[in-house]
Structure formats: structure tokens, C-alpha cells
Design a protein around this motif. Structure first.
Motif, PDB file in Angstrom:
ATOM      1  N   GLY A  28       0.813  -1.215   0.000  1.00 15.09           N
ATOM      2  CA  GLY A  28       0.000   0.000   0.000  1.00 15.09           C
ATOM      3  C   GLY A  28       0.842   1.259   0.000  1.00 15.09           C
ATOM      4  O   GLY A  28       0.511   2.242  -0.665  1.00 15.09           O
ATOM      5  N   HIS A  29       1.968   1.233   0.733  1.00 16.27           N
ATOM      6  CA  HIS A  29       2.879   2.381   0.725  1.00 16.27           C
ATOM      7  C   HIS A  29       3.401   2.661  -0.682  1.00 16.27           C
ATOM      8  O   HIS A  29       3.395   3.804  -1.148  1.00 16.27           O
ATOM      9  CB  HIS A  29       4.056   2.102   1.659  1.00 16.27           C
ATOM     10  N   LEU A  30       3.869   1.611  -1.347  1.00 15.50           N
ATOM     11  CA  LEU A  30       4.439   1.799  -2.688  1.00 15.50           C
ATOM     12  C   LEU A  30       3.374   2.241  -3.682  1.00 15.50           C
ATOM     13  O   LEU A  30       3.631   3.099  -4.542  1.00 15.50           O
ATOM     14  CB  LEU A  30       5.102   0.500  -3.143  1.00 15.50           C
ATOM     15  N   ALA A  31       2.166   1.681  -3.579  1.00  7.22           N
ATOM     16  CA  ALA A  31       1.092   2.066  -4.498  1.00  7.22           C
ATOM     17  C   ALA A  31       0.652   3.512  -4.265  1.00  7.22           C
ATOM     18  O   ALA A  31       0.436   4.273  -5.226  1.00  7.22           O
ATOM     19  CB  ALA A  31      -0.099   1.121  -4.332  1.00  7.22           C
ATOM     20  N   PHE A  32       0.545   3.918  -3.012  1.00  7.11           N
ATOM     21  CA  PHE A  32       0.131   5.298  -2.733  1.00  7.11           C
ATOM     22  C   PHE A  32       1.224   6.286  -3.120  1.00  7.11           C
ATOM     23  O   PHE A  32       0.932   7.412  -3.544  1.00  7.11           O
ATOM     24  CB  PHE A  32      -0.208   5.440  -1.252  1.00  7.11           C
ATOM     25  N   ALA A  33       2.491   5.883  -2.991  1.00  7.80           N
ATOM     26  CA  ALA A  33       3.586   6.749  -3.445  1.00  7.80           C
ATOM     27  C   ALA A  33       3.516   6.956  -4.952  1.00  7.80           C
ATOM     28  O   ALA A  33       3.706   8.085  -5.444  1.00  7.80           O
ATOM     29  CB  ALA A  33       4.930   6.135  -3.051  1.00  7.80           C
ATOM     30  N   ALA A  34       3.228   5.885  -5.697  1.00  5.06           N
ATOM     31  CA  ALA A  34       3.066   6.028  -7.148  1.00  5.06           C
ATOM     32  C   ALA A  34       1.873   6.920  -7.481  1.00  5.06           C
ATOM     33  O   ALA A  34       1.920   7.714  -8.440  1.00  5.06           O
ATOM     34  CB  ALA A  34       2.900   4.653  -7.784  1.00  5.06           C
ATOM     35  N   LEU A  35       0.806   6.817  -6.685  1.00  8.02           N
ATOM     36  CA  LEU A  35      -0.373   7.668  -6.915  1.00  8.02           C
ATOM     37  C   LEU A  35      -0.048   9.142  -6.671  1.00  8.02           C
ATOM     38  O   LEU A  35      -0.487  10.019  -7.430  1.00  8.02           O
ATOM     39  CB  LEU A  35      -1.512   7.217  -6.005  1.00  8.02           C
ATOM     40  N   LEU A  36       0.743   9.426  -5.635  1.00  7.24           N
ATOM     41  CA  LEU A  36       1.133  10.815  -5.373  1.00  7.24           C
ATOM     42  C   LEU A  36       2.012  11.355  -6.492  1.00  7.24           C
ATOM     43  O   LEU A  36       1.851  12.505  -6.920  1.00  7.24           O
ATOM     44  CB  LEU A  36       1.863  10.901  -4.028  1.00  7.24           C
TER      45      LEU A  36
END
Length: 266
Positions: A28-36
């Protein structure tokens, strides 16, 4: 009763978090970082009029009624967006640097969150302070942006479109298409604040600190002492044998003949 229940409560509170939860949180951290990263890039791209101008120039090369109509729509969109940008710059000068600052913070948060995700995959204790720092900064940023958009930018943009809607009612769909994303900005900030709240709730659990704690190094194997070796090789006498030996020693001391018979029996 209180003294017996207190250790159980502390034990359950400090129980480590499941490895599955840690892996899911890292993903989830990596996915949300990509979203940001993606949102910062898209906002920077769509806010300027260069994309619309290039698209209008490309469509203008097509000789058809539909292409000409689309080109006029794009040119009108560019004109309205440029007017809105100038209106906000004059009525709301802070809009010039607030947007750029918000995108910079998003990129910094994405880098911080990506580092926390890698640390979670490696089960490093550094993942907890990095995640807590991300959650605190991100929640503060989203709340400030939600207040700024609701109280400043959305009212200013609405005032810009009010006379346009009265003068050009046929272009209401075009105006609503430009004003819609601006009016929905506070709701977007609220949606983006959900994940930091989840991270904050998980990282404050005592079990997360226990799960990410570094394991102690194993103690070196100590070679066995001579006494231990002797104890392992020569087993101790059983109680029955010991009683028999002591009884024979007493009988030998009392009667010499009995002692001789015992020696012959052995």
C-alpha cells in the motif's frame, strides 16, 4: 483479580502484528507513493494550456466538420482557462505559489512513503517513524489544502464563472466541465486523507513496534565443561541401588562372615 488480569491485557496489547498485514501495508505504501507521483505530474500537465494548444493544432490538420467543431471547443477552453488563471492571480495571489508548493510536498511525501515501504518489506524498525512522519505531514497538508480550496479558491472560481454563465448560457456544459474539478478539490483532498489515517492507526499499535523490533543476536555456543561431560557419561545411581549398597555396607561392618559371603556373591 486486577493483578491477574493486568499481565494478560499487556500481553495481548503487545502481540506482534501479522506478517501478512506488514506486507500488505508495504504494498500500500508503494502504491500510494506512485499515486502521489502521478497526481503531481498530471496536475502540472493539465493546469497549463500547452497540452490543449498542441491538441488543437493537431486536430486543425484534419479537414472535417467534426474536427473543426472540436478545434473550436478546445480553443474556447484554452481561452476560458487563461482567463480563470488571470482572475485567480489578481483576486487570489496565493494561488500562484500554493499549487506549486502542494505539488512539491506531494513529491516529497511520495519519496518518504516509498522509503517506508521498502523498510517494511525488510522488516526494519525505521519503517515505523518514516510511516508516522508521512501520516502526520500528509494529514496536515490535506487538511490545510481542503480549507484553502473551500474558503478561497472555489469561491473565487465560482465568481469568475457566474457572469460567463449569464452571458453564454449555451456554453454552460463547457464552463461546468472546467469548474467541476475545481469545485471537487476539497472532496479529493478528503479522499487522499483516508490512507494516512489508516497508516496512523496501524503504526500506533504496540504490536507494530514489536513486529519491527530487531531480533537479538544468538549467544555463542559454550563448550561443555568437564564436570558436565562426566555427569552426562556416568549416570547417577538409582535410589533402589543406593539403598542396597548402603545396607550391604552396614551388614559388612556388623558381621565379617556376611561380608565374605557378599564378596563371593558379587
Amino acid at each position: 483479580m486486577e493483578s491477574s488480569e493486568t499481565p494478560k491485557t499487556r500481553y495481548h496489547a503487545a502481540r506482534p502484528v501479522s506478517p501478512f498485514v506488514i506486507r500488505a501495508l508495504a504494498i500500500g505504501h508503494l502504491a500510494f507513493a506512485a499515486l502521489l507521483f502521478g497526481s503531481a505530474f498530471l496536475n502540472n500537465t493539465f493546469e497549463g494550456s500547452d497540452l490543449d494548444k498542441n491538441l488543437a493544432a493537431s486536430i486543425g490538420k484534419i479537414d472535417s466538420p467534426q474536427a473543426r467543431s472540436m478545434q473550436k471547443t478546445l480553443e474556447r477552453t484554452i481561452q476560458v482557462k487563461d482567463g480563470l488563471r488571470k482572475h485567480l492571480a489578481s483576486r487570489l495571489p496565493s494561488s500562484v505559489w500554493v499549487t506549486s508548493l502542494n505539488q512539491t510536498v506531494d513529491v516529497a511525501l511520495a519519496l518518504l512513503l516509498a522509503g517506508a515501504g521498502v523498510c517494511l518489506l525488510q522488516r526494519q524498525p525505521l519503517a515505523r517513524p518514516l510511516s508516522l512522519a508521512f501520516a502526520g505531514v500528509c494529514l496536515t497538508q490535506k487538511l490545510l489544502m481542503m480549507g484553502y480550496l473551500s474558503l478561497a479558491e472555489v469561491p473565487a472560481a465560482t465568481k469568475y464563472f457566474e457572469p460567463l454563465l449569464r452571458m453564454y448560457p449555451k456554453e454552460a456544459d463547457l464552463f461546468q466541465g472546467i469548474l467541476g474539478p475545481i469545485a471537487s478539490g476539497p472532496a479529493y483532498q478528503l479522499v487522499f486523507a483516508i490512507y494516512p489515517l489508516v497508516v496512523l492507526a496501524l503504526m500506533w499499535q504496540p504490536g507494530m513496534a514489536t513486529a519491527l523490533a530487531t531480533t537479538a543476536e544468538p549467544e555463542p555456543v559454550r563448550p561443555p565443561r568437564e564436570v558436565d561431560v562426566a555427569t552426562r557419561i556416568v549416570p547417577p545411581l538409582s535410589s533402589t541401588v543406593a539403598k542396597k549398597v548402603s545396607a550391604d555396607q552396614v551388614a559388612s561392618a556388623i558381621d565379617p562372615l556376611e561380608a565374605m559371603l557378599n564378596k563371593k556373591a558379587f
